[in-house]
Write an enzyme that holds these catalytic residues in place. Structure first.
Site, PDB file in Angstrom:
ATOM      1  N   HIS A 128       0.892  -1.254   0.008  1.00  0.00           N
ATOM      2  CA  HIS A 128      -0.126   0.001   0.069  1.00  0.00           C
ATOM      3  C   HIS A 128       0.706   1.343   0.026  1.00  0.00           C
ATOM      4  CE1 HIS A 128      -3.866   1.807   1.209  1.00  0.00           C
ATOM      5  NE2 HIS A 128      -3.101   2.953   1.311  1.00  0.00           N
ATOM      6  N   HIS A 143       0.931   4.847  -2.457  1.00  0.00           N
ATOM      7  CA  HIS A 143       0.599   5.727  -4.094  1.00  0.00           C
ATOM      8  C   HIS A 143       1.927   6.273  -4.337  1.00  0.00           C
ATOM      9  CE1 HIS A 143      -3.666   5.665  -2.817  1.00  0.00           C
ATOM     10  NE2 HIS A 143      -3.212   5.637  -1.334  1.00  0.00           N
ATOM     11  N   HIS A 194      -9.818   1.278  -0.527  1.00  0.00           N
ATOM     12  CA  HIS A 194      -9.770   1.997   0.572  1.00  0.00           C
ATOM     13  C   HIS A 194     -11.144   1.873   1.255  1.00  0.00           C
ATOM     14  CE1 HIS A 194      -5.988   3.217  -1.181  1.00  0.00           C
ATOM     15  NE2 HIS A 194      -5.582   4.284  -0.533  1.00  0.00           N
ATOM     16  N   GLU A 231     -10.782   4.056   6.942  1.00  0.00           N
ATOM     17  CA  GLU A 231      -9.593   5.108   7.226  1.00  0.00           C
ATOM     18  C   GLU A 231     -10.289   6.412   7.913  1.00  0.00           C
ATOM     19  OE1 GLU A 231      -5.810   7.576   5.322  1.00  0.00           O
ATOM     20  OE2 GLU A 231      -7.587   6.808   4.102  1.00  0.00           O
ATOM     21  N   ASP A 254       1.987   4.278   2.723  1.00  0.00           N
ATOM     22  CA  ASP A 254       0.894   5.107   2.035  1.00  0.00           C
ATOM     23  C   ASP A 254       1.625   6.161   1.206  1.00  0.00           C
ATOM     24  OD1 ASP A 254      -1.625   5.621   1.547  1.00  0.00           O
ATOM     25  OD2 ASP A 254      -1.944   6.456   3.620  1.00  0.00           O
ATOM     26  N   ASP A 255       1.764   7.359   1.810  1.00  0.00           N
ATOM     27  CA  ASP A 255       2.424   8.567   1.112  1.00  0.00           C
ATOM     28  C   ASP A 255       3.762   8.882   1.823  1.00  0.00           C
ATOM     29  OD1 ASP A 255       0.229   8.920  -0.974  1.00  0.00           O
ATOM     30  OD2 ASP A 255      -0.692   8.976   0.908  1.00  0.00           O
TER      31      ASP A 255
END
Length: 334
Positions: free
Chosen positions: A13, A15, A193, A196, A274-275
Site C-alpha cells: 500500500h 501511492h 480504501h 480510514e 501510504d505516502d
C-alpha cells in the site's frame, strides 16, 4: 544493513504519486519548467500541510509535476531503490491514470515510465515492483468503469490489480460494483480504501459488495468486534499504515492505534507507508515502529512479511520465488 533493516519486508500500500521525495520533486519541477509554491514546503524542506484536505491539495500539486513517462520512471526507480535499501524484496504501488491524464499523459505512457523504473531497480537490487491501477472515488463510478476499460484494452504484465482511493465520503461503494465486477471478471485482483476516515460500516460494505481480498487501511474495523471476526474468518488482508494514520490525526499516538487489536482478533495484517515523504515514514520505519511501539518481535514482523507475500497480487512463480527468499529467514527469526 543491521538489525531490523536486514529483515525482509514487503509493501502492498503505497501511492506512487505520493512517494515523490521533496528533492526529486524539485528536480522534476525544474526539468518541466514548473514553479512550486513556497508554502508547499516547510523551512526544513519537508512537505508542509495542515489537515487531510490540505494534504490532498499538496498531493495533487506534486502530481502535476509528472509530465512525461521518464518522470514516472524516476519516481518508481528512486522509491524502489529506497525500499530495497531498507530490506524490501517486493513492493506494490498504486498508480492513478487520472492524475496522469490531468497533465495530458496517456494510460500507456504513464505505465511505460513505471515499468522502466521497475526494471531498472530490479536489475540493480533484485527488488520486485508491481502496479495496482486505481480509480479516484470522488471522480465517480463512470470514470472508474473507464479506468478498467483502459486496463482491459491495454494490458501490461506489471499491472496486477485494481483498486480505489479518494474521498471515502463521496458516493457509496454500491455505485462502484460495476467497475470492480469488470476488473474481477477480467482477472484482476482487487483492493479498496475503506475504514480510514470513514467508519467500520465502510469496511463492511466493501467486503460484502466488492470482490476484494484486501482492504486499504481498514483500521476503523476495530470499532466493531463482529466485523473483526468476519474479516478474520474470511481471511481478508488489511493494508495497515500506522504512520499515515497518526500523521493524519486518526489516532493521537501509537498507544491508541488499533494494530495490536487487529492482530489479537486474528486479522491478517501488513505494514505499509501510504505516502511516505508526506508522512515522514518509510517501509523500514514502519517495521521499526511496530517493533518499538507495538512490541512485535522479529519473528512476528517476518510473519507480517509472509502475509504480504501471500496476499500480493502476483503470479504464482514470483510468489514462490519470494517465499523461498523468506524461508531461510524464517528459521533464523524463530
Amino acid at each position: 544493513m543491521t538489525g531490523l533493516m536486514r529483515l525482509p519486508k514487503a509493501e502492498l500500500h503505497c501511492h506512487i504519486e505520493g512517494a515523490v521525495a521533496p528533492g526529486l520533486l524539485h528536480r522534476l519541477a525544474n526539468r518541466n519548467g514548473i514553479r512550486l509554491p513556497t508554502a508547499m514546503f516547510a523551512p526544513d524542506g519537508r512537505y508542509a500541510w495542515t489537515d487531510f484536505s490540505d494534504f490532498l491539495d499538496a498531493y495533487d500539486r506534486a502530481s502535476e509535476c509528472l509530465r512525461h513517462p521518464t518522470d514516472y520512471r524516476d519516481i518508481m526507480y528512486e522509491y524502489l531503490m529506497a525500499c530495497a535499501a531498507e530490506g524490501a524484496v517486493y513492493v506494490e504501488v498504486f498508480s492513478s491514470p487520472d492524475h496522469a491524464a490531468a497533465v495530458g499523459m496517456s494510460y500507456a505512457g504513464h505505465l511505460e515510465g513505471l515499468a522502466a523504473g521497475i526494471d531498472d531497480a530490479f536489475t540493480e537490487t533484485g527488488i520486485i515492483g508491481r502496479v495496482i491501477v486505481t480509480c479516484v472515488r470522488h471522480l465517480g463510478p463512470q470514470r472508474a468503469v473507464e479506468i478498467v476499460g483502459s486496463m482491459k484494452a491495454e494490458p501490461h504484465p506489471y499491472v496486477v490489480g485494481f483498486g480505489m482511493g479518494g474521498d471515502e465520503h463521496r458516493f457509496v461503494l454500491a455505485d462502484f460494483v460495476p467497475a470492480f465486477r469488470l476488473a474481477h471478471e477480467a482477472g484482476y485482483a482487487c483492493t479498496v480504501h475503506a475504514g480510514e476516515v470513514a467508519g467500520p460500516d465502510s469496511v463492511r460494505q466493501a467486503i460484502d459488495l466488492l470482490p476484494v481480498s484486501r482492504i486499504g487501511h481498514g483500521v476503523r474495523a476495530a470499532e466493531d468486534p463482529r466485523l473483526l471476526e468476519d474479516i478474520a474468518r474470511r481471511g481478508i488482508v488489511l493494508e495497515v499504515c500506522p504512520g499515515s494514520n497518526l500523521a493524519l490525526g486518526l489516532y493521537p499516538d501509537h498507544a491508541s492505534h488499533p494494530l495490536p487489536r487487529l492482530i489479537a482478533a486474528g486479522c491478517r495484517v501488513t505494514l505499509n507507508s501510504d505516502d511516505p515523504p508526506f508522512f515522514g515514514t518509510s517501509i523500514g520505519r514502519e517495521y521499526a515502529a511496530a517493533a518499538k511501539h507495538f512490541g512485535l518481535s522479529e519473528a512476528a514482523l517476518l510473519r507480517i512479511t509472509e502475509t504480504a507475500v501471500d496476499a500480493a497480487f502476483v503470479d504464482p512463480e514470483t510468489r514462490l520465488s519470494l517465499r523461498q527468499q523468506l524461508s531461510g529467514q524464517s528459521v533464523r527469526a524463530h
